[in-house]
Design a protein around this motif. Structure first.
Motif, PDB file in Angstrom:
ATOM      1  N   UNK A   1       0.834  -1.205   0.000  1.00  0.00           N
ATOM      2  CA  UNK A   1       0.000   0.000   0.000  1.00  0.00           C
ATOM      3  C   UNK A   1       0.867   1.252   0.000  1.00  0.00           C
ATOM      4  N   UNK A   2       2.058   1.143   0.562  1.00  0.00           N
ATOM      5  CA  UNK A   2       2.952   2.298   0.676  1.00  0.00           C
ATOM      6  C   UNK A   2       3.259   2.896  -0.691  1.00  0.00           C
ATOM      7  N   UNK A   3       3.293   4.240  -0.749  1.00  0.00           N
ATOM      8  CA  UNK A   3       3.567   4.952  -2.001  1.00  0.00           C
ATOM      9  C   UNK A   3       5.060   5.001  -2.280  1.00  0.00           C
ATOM     10  N   UNK A   4       5.408   4.941  -3.558  1.00  0.00           N
ATOM     11  CA  UNK A   4       6.812   4.946  -3.945  1.00  0.00           C
ATOM     12  C   UNK A   4       7.504   6.247  -3.542  1.00  0.00           C
ATOM     13  N   UNK A   5       6.776   7.386  -3.610  1.00  0.00           N
ATOM     14  CA  UNK A   5       7.408   8.667  -3.275  1.00  0.00           C
ATOM     15  C   UNK A   5       7.865   8.688  -1.810  1.00  0.00           C
ATOM     16  N   UNK A   6       7.073   8.054  -0.933  1.00  0.00           N
ATOM     17  CA  UNK A   6       7.444   8.019   0.481  1.00  0.00           C
ATOM     18  C   UNK A   6       8.610   7.062   0.726  1.00  0.00           C
ATOM     19  N   UNK A   7       8.663   5.960  -0.031  1.00  0.00           N
ATOM     20  CA  UNK A   7       9.731   4.977   0.147  1.00  0.00           C
ATOM     21  C   UNK A   7      11.066   5.537  -0.336  1.00  0.00           C
ATOM     22  N   UNK A   8      11.056   6.162  -1.506  1.00  0.00           N
ATOM     23  CA  UNK A   8      12.302   6.612  -2.128  1.00  0.00           C
ATOM     24  C   UNK A   8      12.732   8.006  -1.694  1.00  0.00           C
ATOM     25  N   UNK A   9      11.903   8.677  -0.925  1.00  0.00           N
ATOM     26  CA  UNK A   9      12.209  10.056  -0.542  1.00  0.00           C
ATOM     27  C   UNK A   9      13.510  10.140   0.261  1.00  0.00           C
ATOM     28  N   UNK A  10      14.395  11.061  -0.162  1.00  0.00           N
ATOM     29  CA  UNK A  10      15.591  11.334   0.640  1.00  0.00           C
ATOM     30  C   UNK A  10      15.164  12.192   1.822  1.00  0.00           C
ATOM     31  N   UNK A  11      15.260  11.622   3.004  1.00  0.00           N
ATOM     32  CA  UNK A  11      14.743  12.283   4.196  1.00  0.00           C
ATOM     33  C   UNK A  11      15.705  13.356   4.680  1.00  0.00           C
ATOM     34  N   UNK A  12      15.200  14.545   4.885  1.00  0.00           N
ATOM     35  CA  UNK A  12      15.948  15.621   5.538  1.00  0.00           C
ATOM     36  C   UNK A  12      15.294  15.850   6.883  1.00  0.00           C
ATOM     37  N   UNK A  13      15.993  15.427   7.914  1.00  0.00           N
ATOM     38  CA  UNK A  13      15.437  15.286   9.254  1.00  0.00           C
ATOM     39  C   UNK A  13      16.048  16.328  10.180  1.00  0.00           C
ATOM     40  N   UNK A  14      15.238  16.787  11.133  1.00  0.00           N
ATOM     41  CA  UNK A  14      15.761  17.665  12.173  1.00  0.00           C
ATOM     42  C   UNK A  14      15.441  17.058  13.534  1.00  0.00           C
ATOM     43  N   UNK A  15      15.994  17.644  14.567  1.00  0.00           N
ATOM     44  CA  UNK A  15      15.703  17.180  15.927  1.00  0.00           C
ATOM     45  C   UNK A  15      15.500  18.399  16.821  1.00  0.00           C
TER      46      UNK A  15
ATOM     47  N   UNK B   1       3.602   6.114   3.720  1.00  0.00           N
ATOM     48  CA  UNK B   1       4.444   4.970   4.068  1.00  0.00           C
ATOM     49  C   UNK B   1       3.621   3.831   4.665  1.00  0.00           C
ATOM     50  N   UNK B   2       2.335   4.115   4.951  1.00  0.00           N
ATOM     51  CA  UNK B   2       1.419   3.129   5.532  1.00  0.00           C
ATOM     52  C   UNK B   2       1.951   2.602   6.865  1.00  0.00           C
ATOM     53  N   UNK B   3       2.317   3.531   7.760  1.00  0.00           N
ATOM     54  CA  UNK B   3       2.782   3.143   9.091  1.00  0.00           C
ATOM     55  C   UNK B   3       1.893   3.792  10.141  1.00  0.00           C
ATOM     56  N   UNK B   4       1.887   3.184  11.325  1.00  0.00           N
ATOM     57  CA  UNK B   4       1.061   3.665  12.426  1.00  0.00           C
ATOM     58  C   UNK B   4       1.912   3.792  13.687  1.00  0.00           C
ATOM     59  N   UNK B   5       1.276   4.290  14.736  1.00  0.00           N
ATOM     60  CA  UNK B   5       1.968   4.447  16.022  1.00  0.00           C
ATOM     61  C   UNK B   5       2.558   3.098  16.465  1.00  0.00           C
ATOM     62  N   UNK B   6       3.850   3.124  16.815  1.00  0.00           N
ATOM     63  CA  UNK B   6       4.520   1.925  17.305  1.00  0.00           C
ATOM     64  C   UNK B   6       5.260   1.135  16.245  1.00  0.00           C
TER      65      UNK B   6
END
Length: 838
Positions: free
Chosen positions: A563-577, A614-619
């Motif tokens: 179910x996950x979309x390709x754009x979410x899988x292949x996305x280069x993540x730019x993350x902050x904290x 990405x078809x993910x949930x809490x946990x």
């Protein structure tokens, strides 16, 4: 049937009343003209897209992404043979020493003989090939004019100062608005890499251009390897793709133009139906006399049917001619939206389509009121009272044919049964809503009639529901035109208002990205030296998603049932904290954990859209590849990001205490009070840290404002057809409506009514008609704009009422003026003289 008699009677009968039909015929002329002009432009646009797709792409195929093409794909590409060139493209800052100014640019580093089709136009022409031989740059002509630069001046890009070798007069592959605020600069590929601009945090795109000589079917080749390239996040574009992209880019424009043309024609046809209805009513006595002389009902019908068809045919022919001329104006109006100059030529198909559609629609709309001619009896020579209209099954057949003809016409434009059905249903619903409102208004005035009001008020309002009233026709035709114009004003105001709000108060208008960790104090010092606030100064870590829910990225990509979309899988993540999430974001699920407690479970926060993609949930567990190091995390919370505020936003937020030692760069967000401070700050940043880029959001918002203004201008120009036709329908209906009220007015004169009182009665009637028409259209526009603002544009519904009030006053005033003008025949001459001329 006695056709010679019918034709002769039709000609003779029309001599006296031709002027009554000329005004309403002008609406048909404009409607057909709009149809032909727009269809001609669309035909020319599609033809030129087919002809120029190759030259716009510059190659047979391009392959690109935000990283260099992997070696596994290069082997497959090299097997194609032919020639290829490479390009690295990034957004960066440039510094102009001669004018001590800096500019955000789209930098292109090229290697090879690209373009293979078309040519790079430069001044001087020799610079198109020689700029790659040293520290030379081609600079966008608009940028050079803006800063008054000359060939030979310098431009600094990163650590290298280049000599401006020529003016860049065109660019390839730029069918977007990016070049509006980031002009293009071309240099050699080797120089781009030597400038040290390509580093962590840079907005880089890599692209290879291919010219194939082996006769390979590139579209088939691409289809067979689609998943291979997509799994590596690589985009493959062929000439056919370029053609489809261009067609898709202009599909909404084409659809809008087609709808405007169709609405214009339908408004004109409403004028036809209204005018024919009134025309027939003024001919009741003549028709009854013809019946007394032995003419059959069908023959009487044909007399007036021939008149209407003849006038309609002449109007359609004139409309076709005018439309063919108008098409030469459209490219000028749409110039800012087209990537190339459209070569205009007469389109026979558009002329034929406009002619046939004009004749069919005009005839069908005229048939409705004309059918009543068959039922006029010889007794009408004595009776002047109105009888209830008998149900006629043929009318329902005509209504069905009108709907089918509209649907067929839309199908010929779109080529899709679904789209044609949606367009037809939308138009039908709009007309039914307006018609329903008109019926409700008529019933309400009659039901709640102010019986104790003054004679003038009672007499004027009663005309809204008396026989031969124009309430329904005017509300439908003028209401639709008023609604379109009002909707445009509201949407333009909402969009521009929200753009202005972005720069209000302490909203940020500048972003500096690509700042290295050891430059943190320096950038803050420069910012504070210009008395600008540090609204945000956040770290950014680049990483890739390696695995989630117990499966690796490659395993998920191979699973066709995911179910996950390709754009979410292949996305280069730019993350902050950060310890706290932005106060503007909304926590949807879970608990935001801003500080890692040192345990094994690292809880991160995801944006709602990214989590759904990405078809993910809490946990759920997610494993990240951070520069070769794998970090396992769990979804701790899901947020809804507010993207309307001009601040840095991140789909993925880590807690503090996890990524501090990872390779990272910084982003600083600030607010400049004016253009002078912006220029000085930008120059200081570029001089102190050439690797950093300063994005002037105020400049981008100004560009967006200009784009919105262009869009608004184009829409208003095209909608002007509908508005103009709507006004013509209003004017023609009001001019012809004087024949409805003439007996009532003459009776009032006979009973002793003075000139002022008749004028006041007319003013009340036409003021009510104008107010109801304008108010209905405005209310529909308010509802439509609210729904669009709420669910499509996601804007705050803060509207300016002055333009709306102006539209309302204009429609009402025009209606009253024309209505009073119509009353002159009654008040300026004797009742007997007026009745003799009826």
């Amino acid at each position: 049937m006695n056709w010679p008699l019918i034709i002769k009677t039709a000609i003779r009968d029309s001599r006296k009343d031709r002027s009554k039909l000329l005004l309403f015929m002008s609406s048909i002329i404009l409607g057909v003209a709009a149809l032909v002009a727009i269809n001609s432009f669309n035909d020319n646009l599609v033809r030129d897209i087919d002809l120029q797709s190759k030259s716009l792409l510059g190659a047979d195929m391009t392959v690109g992404g935000n990283k260099p093409i992997p070696a596994s794909l290069l082997a497959s590409l090299d097997s194609l043979g032919g020639e290829h060139s490479t390009e690295v493209e990034l957004f960066s800052m440039s510094y102009l020493p001669s004018v001590d100014q800096s500019q955000f640019v789209r930098l292109k580093g090229l290697k090879g003989d690209f373009p293979y089709y078309g040519k790079l136009v430069t001044e001087p022409a020799s610079a198109a090939s020689s700029y790659k031989s040293g520290n030379y740059a081609l600079v966008d002509d608009g940028m050079m004019l803006q800063y008054k630069l000359e060939v030979g001046d310098s431009i600094k890009l990163g650590d290298i100062t280049f000599s401006i070798h020529g003016r860049l007069m065109n660019a390839f592959g730029n069918v977007d608005v990016g070049t509006s605020f980031a002009p293009s600069v071309y240099i050699a590929r080797e120089q781009a890499e030597a400038s040290k601009l390509i580093q962590a945090g840079s907005l880089v795109n890599y692209k290879n251009y291919y010219k194939i000589t082996s006769g390979v079917n590139l579209d088939l080749w691409k289809k067979e390897r689609r998943s291979l390239f997509r799994n590596e996040s690589m985009r493959v574009t062929t000439i056919e793709d370029q053609r489809e992209n261009l067609q898709e880019a202009f599909s909404n424009l084409n659809n809008f133009l087609n709808i405007v043309a169709l609405i214009s024609l339908l408004l004109a046809c409403i004028g036809v139906a209204s005018s024919v209805l009134i025309y027939v009513k003024t001919k009741v006595q003549s028709i009854a006399i013809l019946r007394c002389l032995g003419m059959k009902g069908e023959e009487a019908f044909m007399v007036y049917f021939l008149q209407i068809v003849a006038f309609g045919l002449m109007s359609v022919l004139v409309g076709v001619a005018i439309g063919s001329f108008i098409q030469t104006v459209l490219p000028i109006v749409l110039k800012g939206f087209l990537p190339y100059e459209v070569n205009m030529a007469i389109s026979p198909s558009a002329m034929i389509k406009g002619f046939l559609m004009g004749i069919v629609i005009t005839t069908l709309f005229a048939l409705g009121p004309l059918l009543g001619v068959r039922n006029i009896t010889p007794l009408k020579t004595l009776r002047i009272s109105d009888e209830p209209v008998k149900a006629d099954p043929l009318r329902w057949l005509i209504y069905a044919l009108i709907v089918l003809s509209i649907a067929g016409f839309m199908y010929s434009l779109t080529g899709s049964i679904l789209d044609a059905g949606i367009f037809t249903a939308g138009i039908l619903v709009a007309f039914l809503v307006l018609f329903g409102v008109a019926k409700l208004v008529t019933w309400s005035v009659k039901k709640f009639f102010p019986k104790r009001a003054s004679f003038v008020l009672r007499q004027g309002l009663s005309n809204l529901y008396r026989p031969n009233n124009q309430t329904q026709t005017l509300i439908v035709s003028i209401g639709l035109g008023t609604g379109i114009l009002t909707l445009l004003f509201i949407l333009q105001g909402l969009i521009l208002g929200n753009v202005e709000d972005m720069g209000a108060g302490n909203q940020p208008n500048m972003i500096v990205f690509g700042i290295e960790s050891d430059q943190k104090e320096a950038i803050e010092s420069i910012t504070k030296s210009h008395e600008m606030p540090v609204i945000q100064h956040v770290p950014v870590v680049t990483m890739d998603l390696a695995a989630w829910q117990g499966r690796t990225k490659k395993e998920w990509l191979k699973d066709s049932t995911r179910i996950a979309s390709r754009w979410a899988i292949n996305r280069e993540a730019r993350v902050s904290y950060r310890e706290e999430m932005s106060p503007d974001d909304e926590l949807i699920e879970g608990i935001y954990t801003g500080v890692h407690d040192g345990g094994d479970s690292i809880l991160i926060s995801l944006d709602q859209r990214y989590a759904e993609g990405l078809d993910v949930k809490i946990g759920d567990p997610l494993t990240w590849n951070v520069q070769g190091a794998l970090i396992k995390t769990y979804v701790g919370s899901i947020r809804k990001i507010n993207f309307r505020k001009m601040e840095s936003r991140f789909f993925i937020l880590f807690p503090t205490g996890v990524l501090e030692q990872a390779p990272q760069f910084m982003i600083l967000v600030t607010k400049s009070p004016n253009k002078q401070v912006t220029a000085a700050f930008r120059n200081d940043v570029v001089k102190a840290m050439p690797n950093a880029s300063v994005i002037d959001l105020g400049n981008i918002l100004l560009t967006l404002n200009e784009i919105i203004t262009k869009v608004s201008y184009v829409i208003k120009f095209m909608a002007g057809f509908s508005i103009l036709i709507g006004l013509i329908v209003l004017i023609s209906s009001l001019f012809l409506s004087k024949f409805q009220r003439i007996r009532e007015s003459v009776l009032l004169r006979t009973l002793g009514a003075v000139e002022k009182k008749i004028y006041r009665i007319s003013a009340v009637e036409y003021a009510a008609l104008g107010s109801l028409s304008a108010l209905t259209g405005i209310l529909l526009a308010l509802v439509g704009s609210f729904l669009l603002a709420k669910f499509v544009f996601e804007l705050d519904f803060n509207i300016s009422w002055w333009p709306i009030l102006g539209i309302f006053v204009f429609i009402v005033a025009l209606t009253i003026v024309i209505g009073l003008w119509n009353s002159r025949d009654v008040v300026k001459r004797s009742p007997l003289e007026v009745l003799r001329n009826v």
